[in-house]
Structures are given as structure tokens and as C-alpha cells.
Design a protein around this motif. Structure first.
Motif, mmCIF file in Angstrom:
data_model
loop_
_atom_site.group_PDB
_atom_site.id
_atom_site.type_symbol
_atom_site.label_atom_id
_atom_site.label_comp_id
_atom_site.label_asym_id
_atom_site.label_seq_id
_atom_site.Cartn_x
_atom_site.Cartn_y
_atom_site.Cartn_z
ATOM 1 N N ILE A 152 -9.523 5.861 -5.359
ATOM 2 C CA ILE A 152 -9.056 5.531 -3.946
ATOM 3 C C ILE A 152 -8.232 6.578 -3.413
ATOM 4 N N ALA A 153 -8.236 7.875 -3.974
ATOM 5 C CA ALA A 153 -7.121 8.976 -3.727
ATOM 6 C C ALA A 153 -7.400 9.213 -2.200
ATOM 7 N N ASP A 154 -8.767 9.001 -1.621
ATOM 8 C CA ASP A 154 -9.063 9.445 -0.315
ATOM 9 C C ASP A 154 -8.631 8.243 0.589
ATOM 10 N N MET A 155 -8.305 7.405 0.249
ATOM 11 C CA MET A 155 -8.084 5.972 1.140
ATOM 12 C C MET A 155 -6.893 6.340 1.703
ATOM 13 N N THR A 156 -6.560 6.697 2.892
ATOM 14 C CA THR A 156 -5.094 6.877 3.324
ATOM 15 C C THR A 156 -4.564 5.745 4.203
ATOM 16 N N ARG A 157 -5.398 4.580 4.363
ATOM 17 C CA ARG A 157 -4.662 3.576 4.944
ATOM 18 C C ARG A 157 -5.549 2.320 4.294
ATOM 19 N N THR A 158 -4.923 1.080 4.468
ATOM 20 C CA THR A 158 -5.903 -0.293 3.915
ATOM 21 C C THR A 158 -7.191 -0.213 4.550
ATOM 22 N N PRO A 159 -8.156 -0.743 3.733
ATOM 23 C CA PRO A 159 -9.376 -0.826 4.183
ATOM 24 C C PRO A 159 -9.809 -1.612 5.307
ATOM 25 N N ALA A 160 -10.920 -1.280 6.138
ATOM 26 C CA ALA A 160 -11.243 -2.355 7.114
ATOM 27 C C ALA A 160 -12.067 -3.520 6.476
ATOM 28 N N ALA A 161 -12.444 -3.405 5.329
ATOM 29 C CA ALA A 161 -13.129 -4.628 4.535
ATOM 30 C C ALA A 161 -12.881 -4.393 3.117
ATOM 31 N N PHE A 184 0.764 -1.022 -0.051
ATOM 32 C CA PHE A 184 -0.049 0.049 0.023
ATOM 33 C C PHE A 184 0.620 1.428 -0.096
ATOM 34 N N PRO A 185 1.985 1.308 0.659
ATOM 35 C CA PRO A 185 2.764 2.544 0.891
ATOM 36 C C PRO A 185 2.987 2.951 -0.668
ATOM 37 N N THR A 186 3.445 2.009 -1.479
ATOM 38 C CA THR A 186 4.035 2.299 -2.859
ATOM 39 C C THR A 186 2.694 3.030 -3.667
ATOM 40 N N ILE A 187 1.456 2.286 -3.434
ATOM 41 C CA ILE A 187 0.168 2.906 -4.121
ATOM 42 C C ILE A 187 0.058 4.409 -3.683
ATOM 43 N N ARG A 188 0.441 4.658 -2.400
ATOM 44 C CA ARG A 188 -0.065 5.948 -1.822
ATOM 45 C C ARG A 188 1.077 7.094 -2.554
ATOM 46 N N LYS A 189 2.019 6.449 -2.882
ATOM 47 C CA LYS A 189 3.270 7.319 -3.673
ATOM 48 C C LYS A 189 2.841 7.911 -4.835
ATOM 49 N N ALA A 190 2.086 6.736 -5.442
ATOM 50 C CA ALA A 190 1.376 7.180 -6.870
ATOM 51 C C ALA A 190 0.427 8.062 -6.697
ATOM 52 N N VAL A 191 -0.309 8.038 -5.649
ATOM 53 C CA VAL A 191 -1.606 8.938 -5.325
ATOM 54 C C VAL A 191 -0.970 10.105 -5.350
ATOM 55 N N LYS A 192 0.009 10.434 -4.420
ATOM 56 C CA LYS A 192 0.687 11.656 -4.291
ATOM 57 C C LYS A 192 1.133 12.347 -5.187
ATOM 58 N N LYS A 193 1.787 11.443 -6.285
ATOM 59 C CA LYS A 193 2.314 11.868 -7.461
ATOM 60 C C LYS A 193 1.198 12.565 -8.176
ATOM 61 N N MET A 194 -0.212 12.343 -8.168
ATOM 62 C CA MET A 194 -1.179 13.037 -8.768
ATOM 63 C C MET A 194 -1.318 14.453 -8.241
ATOM 64 N N ALA A 195 -1.179 14.483 -6.755
ATOM 65 C CA ALA A 195 -1.309 15.742 -6.250
ATOM 66 C C ALA A 195 -0.220 16.891 -6.349
ATOM 67 N N SER A 196 1.006 16.150 -6.761
ATOM 68 C CA SER A 196 2.178 17.064 -7.081
ATOM 69 C C SER A 196 1.881 17.760 -8.372
ATOM 70 N N ILE A 197 1.360 16.931 -9.261
ATOM 71 C CA ILE A 197 1.081 17.310 -10.955
ATOM 72 C C ILE A 197 0.236 18.193 -10.681
ATOM 73 N N ASP A 198 -0.820 17.928 -9.828
ATOM 74 C CA ASP A 198 -1.844 19.110 -9.743
ATOM 75 C C ASP A 198 -1.470 20.457 -9.341
ATOM 76 N N LYS A 199 -0.299 20.384 -8.133
ATOM 77 C CA LYS A 199 0.376 21.545 -7.695
ATOM 78 C C LYS A 199 0.885 22.255 -8.892
ATOM 79 N N LEU A 200 1.603 21.494 -9.785
ATOM 80 C CA LEU A 200 2.627 22.271 -10.930
ATOM 81 C C LEU A 200 1.482 22.891 -11.682
ATOM 82 N N THR A 201 0.241 22.566 -11.758
ATOM 83 C CA THR A 201 -0.612 22.994 -12.606
ATOM 84 C C THR A 201 -1.182 24.353 -11.945
#
Length: 276
Positions: A151-160, A104-121
């Protein structure tokens, strides 16, 4: 009172299983009969299983935890996306990225990449890039949005984990089991129910079948979210009253102290006068 009924499930075609030759023997307890070489699912058991899953998912939602919906098959993609969005839960309807849960940490990095691209814009940096760089970044952003935007708002692994077609989404199921995440799934007669914690025996190929089941489950999830909201408001209200009481008590104590000090000063003054 049950969240669904036999007639509703029957009308949606939830009873249609697969051909007899494709069946999984582990599904035998949920099969009512065979008709024209096709297995028919016992909808009375489906009603019970939907209620069990709904009650459990309601508690998950009430606790403030996330439920990840997974459905990458064409028939279920849109309905799952719509229903999950209604209850503000994350979902995956495109390709399941291996390690989405176990790494999951790697997936979160990819999600944060979207946020950094949006910041550039937003800060104007994007406008200063070359045409080729803009195209590359735009394509990267679109790809990330398609696969991970839900899943951009999923900051941790889901409960189900809720899955439509446990056979097709077997990788997701295996990752959840490895992490001890409870799996809820619509299980057809050709699937293995052994890795599913909350089995819902039903047709997983028909859109109407998936929709009627999701209506019941998401209804329960919404109830859980609403109850959580009410409890939170009541708790905040109670805390507010308690805070006011503490403030009033402190003010009263302060006033009593001041009155006591004034009285002592008066007595001391009188005593001194008497001595003189």
C-alpha cells in the motif's frame, strides 16, 4: 453481456456454501438449496451481482481513485496479490493493521519510514552504522515491507474496499463503514451481508472461486483505467490544438496592430508633408 456465466462459476466451485448449521439467515435470499447438509448458492444471482460490482468498480477506476483489496486467508492471498498488482491497485494480504483506514495518517508515517530507511541506504549513511544497528534497521525495513509495502503508493484512503471473506476481515469492513467507504465483498453462506454494499454471494474458501470472480472484476477495472487513459490523451490533444489556435490568433492580432500602427504613421507623415 455478463462478465461471467453460470457454467464458469459452477466449474470453479462458487456454488458451495457452508454447513447448514453454520449459516447466517441473512444469506437466505442467495441460497438455492441444501444438499447433504451443505447450502448451495444460487449462481444465477451471483452472475448478476458480479456484473453490478464490476460496473461500479469500473467507474471508480475510471475516476482515477484507488480500490483496496483485502484477503489475509491463505487460499486467497496470492491470487488477490497477483490480480491487484495487474491493475496497479493497493492490497493487504498480511495481517490487517488496526486503524489502517480510520488512523490512516499514522499508517502513512510508517510507509514514509520505509522511504527514509531506503534513503539511508542510498546516500551511504547505512554503511557507517554498526553491525547491530544495521541488523535492527534491516529487520524493521523487512517488517514494514511485508505489512505495508503493497500500500506504499496509496497516499489517501481508498474510494472502495474489496474483501474476500467479510467475516475474517470484519475489522477492515467496520473501518470502511465508519468512513463511508463502499464495501465490495465475496460473501459465503456463513457471513453477514448487511455491512456489504455490493454483495457477491459465492464460495470464499476455494482459490478457483476467488480467482474467477477477481478475473471478472479486475477486467472491468482495467477497462476503466484504459478509458481514463484514452480520455486524458484526447483532452491533452484538444488542449494542445486550442493552445495553438490561441497562439495563432494572438500572432494575427499582433500583426494587425503592427500593420495599423504602420498605416497611421504613413498617414501622419503624408499629412505633415501636405501642411509644409
Amino acid at each position: 453481456m455478463s462478465r461471467t456465466n453460470f457454467d464458469e462459476l459452477l466449474e470453479a466451485g462458487c456454488h458451495f456454501g457452508h454447513l447448514k448449521r453454520k449459516w447466517n439467515p441473512a444469506m437466505a435470499p442467495y441460497i438455492f438449496m441444501e444438499r447433504n447438509g451443505i447450502h448451495i448458492i444460487d449462481l444465477h444471482k451471483t452472475v448478476v451481482k458480479i456484473d453490478e460490482a464490476a460496473a461500479a468498480l469500473k467507474q471508480v477506476a475510471k475516476s482515477g481513485k484507488k480500490i483496496l483489496f483485502v484477503a489475509t486467508k491463505k487460499q486467497a492471498k496470492q491470487v488477490v496479490a497477483d490480480k491487484a498488482t495487474e491493475v496497479t491497485m493497493p492490497y493487504v494480504t498480511e495481517r490487517w493493521a488496526g486503524g489502517m483506514l480510520t488512523n490512516f495518517p499514522t499508517i502513512r508515517k510508517a510507509v514514509k519510514k520505509m522511504a527514509s530507511i531506503d534513503k539511508l541506504t542510498n546516500d551511504g549513511t547505512f554503511d557507517n552504522l554498526s553491525k547491530r544497528e544495521k541488523l535492527q534497521i534491516s529487520r524493521q525495513r523487512a517488517k514494514l515491507e511485508k505489512n505495508l509495502g503493497s500500500i506504499a503508493d496509496m497516499t489517501r484512503t481508498p474510494a472502495a474496499l474489496f474483501v474476500v471473506d467479510v467475516t475474517k476481515e470484519n475489522i477492515a469492513v467496520k473501518e470502511a463503514k465508519r468512513l463511508g467507504i463502499p464495501v465490495y465483498g465475496i460473501v459465503d453462506t456463513n457471513s453477514n451481508p448487511n455491512d456489504v454494499d455490493f454483495i457477491i454471494p459465492a464460495n470464499d474458501d476455494a482459490t478457483k472461486s476467488v480467482e474467477v470472480i477477481l478475473n471478472a472484476l479486475c477486467g472491468a477495472i482495467k477497462e476503466g483505467l484504459d478509458e481514463r487513459k484514452v480520455e486524458k490523451e484526447e483532452s491533452e490533444s484538444a488542449e494542445g490544438v486550442e493552445k495553438k489556435e490561441r497562439k495563432r490568433a494572438a500572432k494575427k492580432t499582433s500583426k494587425n496592430n503592427l500593420d495599423g500602427e504602420a498605416l497611421n504613421a504613413k498617414v501622419a507623415s503624408k499629412f505633415n508633408t501636405t501642411e509644409d
